[in-house]
Structures are given as structure tokens and as C-alpha cells.
Scaffold this motif. Sequence first.
Motif, short mmCIF file in Angstrom:
data_model
loop_
_atom_site.label_atom_id
_atom_site.label_comp_id
_atom_site.label_asym_id
_atom_site.label_seq_id
_atom_site.Cartn_x
_atom_site.Cartn_y
_atom_site.Cartn_z
N ALA A 180 0.82 -1.22 0.00
CA ALA A 180 0.00 0.00 0.00
C ALA A 180 0.85 1.27 0.00
O ALA A 180 0.31 2.37 -0.03
N ALA A 181 2.16 1.13 0.05
CA ALA A 181 3.05 2.30 0.12
C ALA A 181 2.94 3.14 -1.14
O ALA A 181 2.72 2.62 -2.23
N GLU A 182 3.11 4.45 -0.96
CA GLU A 182 2.98 5.36 -2.11
C GLU A 182 4.19 6.24 -2.33
O GLU A 182 4.61 6.47 -3.45
N LYS A 183 4.78 6.77 -1.24
CA LYS A 183 5.87 7.73 -1.38
C LYS A 183 7.14 7.20 -0.71
O LYS A 183 7.09 6.63 0.36
N PHE A 184 8.27 7.43 -1.38
CA PHE A 184 9.56 7.01 -0.85
C PHE A 184 10.57 8.13 -1.06
O PHE A 184 10.56 8.79 -2.11
N GLU A 185 11.44 8.32 -0.07
CA GLU A 185 12.53 9.26 -0.25
C GLU A 185 13.56 8.67 -1.20
O GLU A 185 14.21 9.38 -1.97
N TYR A 186 13.73 7.34 -1.13
CA TYR A 186 14.57 6.59 -2.06
C TYR A 186 13.67 5.62 -2.81
O TYR A 186 12.88 4.91 -2.20
N ASN A 187 13.80 5.56 -4.11
CA ASN A 187 13.02 4.59 -4.87
C ASN A 187 13.49 3.19 -4.52
O ASN A 187 14.70 2.91 -4.56
N PRO A 188 12.57 2.29 -4.18
CA PRO A 188 13.00 0.93 -3.81
C PRO A 188 13.58 0.18 -5.00
O PRO A 188 13.09 0.30 -6.13
N THR A 189 14.63 -0.59 -4.73
CA THR A 189 15.22 -1.44 -5.76
C THR A 189 14.31 -2.62 -6.06
O THR A 189 14.18 -3.05 -7.19
N ILE A 190 13.71 -3.15 -4.98
CA ILE A 190 12.75 -4.25 -5.09
C ILE A 190 11.45 -3.77 -4.49
O ILE A 190 11.44 -3.18 -3.41
N ASP A 191 10.35 -4.03 -5.15
CA ASP A 191 9.06 -3.49 -4.71
C ASP A 191 7.98 -4.55 -4.88
O ASP A 191 7.74 -5.03 -5.99
N ILE A 192 7.33 -4.92 -3.77
CA ILE A 192 6.27 -5.93 -3.85
C ILE A 192 5.15 -5.47 -4.78
O ILE A 192 4.42 -6.30 -5.36
N ARG A 193 5.01 -4.16 -4.99
CA ARG A 193 3.96 -3.64 -5.86
C ARG A 193 4.18 -4.02 -7.32
O ARG A 193 3.26 -3.92 -8.13
N ASP A 194 5.40 -4.45 -7.66
CA ASP A 194 5.64 -4.98 -9.01
C ASP A 194 5.01 -6.36 -9.17
O ASP A 194 4.80 -6.82 -10.30
N LEU A 195 4.74 -7.01 -8.03
CA LEU A 195 4.10 -8.33 -8.04
C LEU A 195 2.60 -8.21 -7.80
O LEU A 195 1.80 -8.81 -8.52
N ILE A 196 2.22 -7.42 -6.79
CA ILE A 196 0.81 -7.27 -6.42
C ILE A 196 0.65 -5.97 -5.64
O ILE A 196 1.56 -5.57 -4.91
N THR A 197 -0.51 -5.33 -5.81
CA THR A 197 -0.77 -4.09 -5.07
C THR A 197 -2.04 -4.24 -4.24
O THR A 197 -2.97 -4.97 -4.62
N LEU A 198 -2.07 -3.56 -3.12
CA LEU A 198 -3.25 -3.59 -2.26
C LEU A 198 -4.46 -3.02 -2.97
O LEU A 198 -5.58 -3.53 -2.84
N GLU A 199 -4.26 -1.98 -3.75
CA GLU A 199 -5.37 -1.34 -4.47
C GLU A 199 -6.06 -2.32 -5.41
O GLU A 199 -7.29 -2.40 -5.46
N ASP A 200 -5.27 -3.12 -6.14
CA ASP A 200 -5.85 -4.10 -7.06
C ASP A 200 -6.62 -5.18 -6.30
O ASP A 200 -7.70 -5.59 -6.73
N VAL A 201 -6.07 -5.63 -5.18
CA VAL A 201 -6.73 -6.68 -4.39
C VAL A 201 -8.06 -6.17 -3.84
O VAL A 201 -9.08 -6.86 -3.90
N MET A 202 -8.05 -4.95 -3.32
CA MET A 202 -9.28 -4.38 -2.76
C MET A 202 -10.35 -4.19 -3.84
O MET A 202 -11.54 -4.40 -3.60
N GLU A 203 -9.90 -3.81 -5.03
CA GLU A 203 -10.85 -3.57 -6.11
C GLU A 203 -11.41 -4.87 -6.68
O GLU A 203 -12.62 -5.00 -6.90
N GLU A 204 -10.53 -5.86 -6.89
CA GLU A 204 -10.95 -7.08 -7.56
C GLU A 204 -11.63 -8.07 -6.61
O GLU A 204 -12.57 -8.77 -6.99
N LEU A 205 -11.14 -8.15 -5.37
CA LEU A 205 -11.67 -9.15 -4.44
C LEU A 205 -12.60 -8.55 -3.39
O LEU A 205 -13.14 -9.28 -2.55
#
Length: 200
Positions: free
Chosen positions: A42-67
Motif C-alpha cells: 500500500a506504500a505510495e511515497k519514498f525518499e529513495y526509490n526501492p530497488t525491489i518493490d512488492i507492488r511490481d508483483l501485487i498491489t493492495l489497491e488491485d486486491v481491494m478492487e478485484e476481491l
Amino acid sequence: MGRYVQLVMGPAGSGKSTYCATMMTHCQNIGRSVHLFNLDPAAEKFEYNPTIDIRDLITLEDVMEELQYGPNGGLIYCLEFLLNNMDWLEDELGEYEDDYLIIDCPGQIELYTHFPIMRRICECLQRMHFRICGVYLLESQFIQDNSKFFAGVMSAMSAMVSLEIPHINVLSKMDLLGKFKKRELERRAQIIVSYTCILS
């Protein structure tokens, strides 16, 4: 050198992302190769862009919308989805053989105290030969109120017992304490240390 991980945990608003940014800056200043892994779907803002990001696999927004899940149920679903797709994480981590990894975790403490999800993630990282240290942040203003203080201590202890990894408790946002008595601060901080020593 080996593979090392800081698992940065704590309640929402405790300063995890600020801590991660500070550690990233420190490591870069001393020339240490370090990478940020965002484990919060569910994270949105970072001071440093993450090298690895779970949102590349799945996002909370998509889960809430679809399920049609709520935020907490959706978060649990996202992390269980990660556990069922650990090959994705292995591929993402595969190229970082001698680097330092900082994992910015979600702020729902139930993930550390009521569900085995974070423990299973730690076990998977250990099988990938990562050495893990848990860093549990607790907002220092909690120590001004007895009930909040003991609730915070117990949540930190519960996370430590559940994960069974080396564990450090950190009081954050010390600048917001104002005129709180130094002696009382030291006494309560010693209680946290005592809990840690007893259970280590």
C-alpha cells in the motif's frame, strides 16, 4: 562479505520509512552497497526509490478492487500471495550477492504478532542465505503514557518471540518528547532493554 538484511518493523506512523531513508543515506555515505526493498503493497511515497518493490508483483489497491477486501484483509492476501510466489522474490534478490538489504515492512503489527506470515518470509530469506536482524521502531511519545508504553513494549516483545531472529528495539521521534524528564525516559528505556535481555 555475505548477504545481510534489516527487517524494519513497527506500528504505522512510527517512523519506519524515515529510518530506512536515514540508513540508506548513511550506507551510501560510507560506500556500502545497499538496496531498499518495499514490502508494503500500500506504500505510495519514498525518499529513495526501492530497488525491489512488492507492488511490481501485487498491489493492495488491485486486491481491494478485484476481491472486495478491506485494507487489512487485502494486506494479508498480498503477503500470502508473495509467499506463494517466492520464486519472484528469489529472482529479484538473486543478483545481490554481497549487498546489504533494508526491508521496509507494513505497519500492521498483526502481521508480526497474530499471523505467521512475517516469520515464513524470514524463513524463506534464511534459506536464501540471508542473515536477518529485526529492527522494531516504537514512537518515543508512547513512553509518556503508561498504557501506551506497555502496549508498545508488549508488541515489540511479541514480534521478537514470533520471528526468532536477532532483534533491536528503537525509540523513534525523540525530538518530539519536549520536556519529558530524562530520568523517566532512561528508566522506561531500561524496561525495554530488560525485556529484550530476558527473552534473548
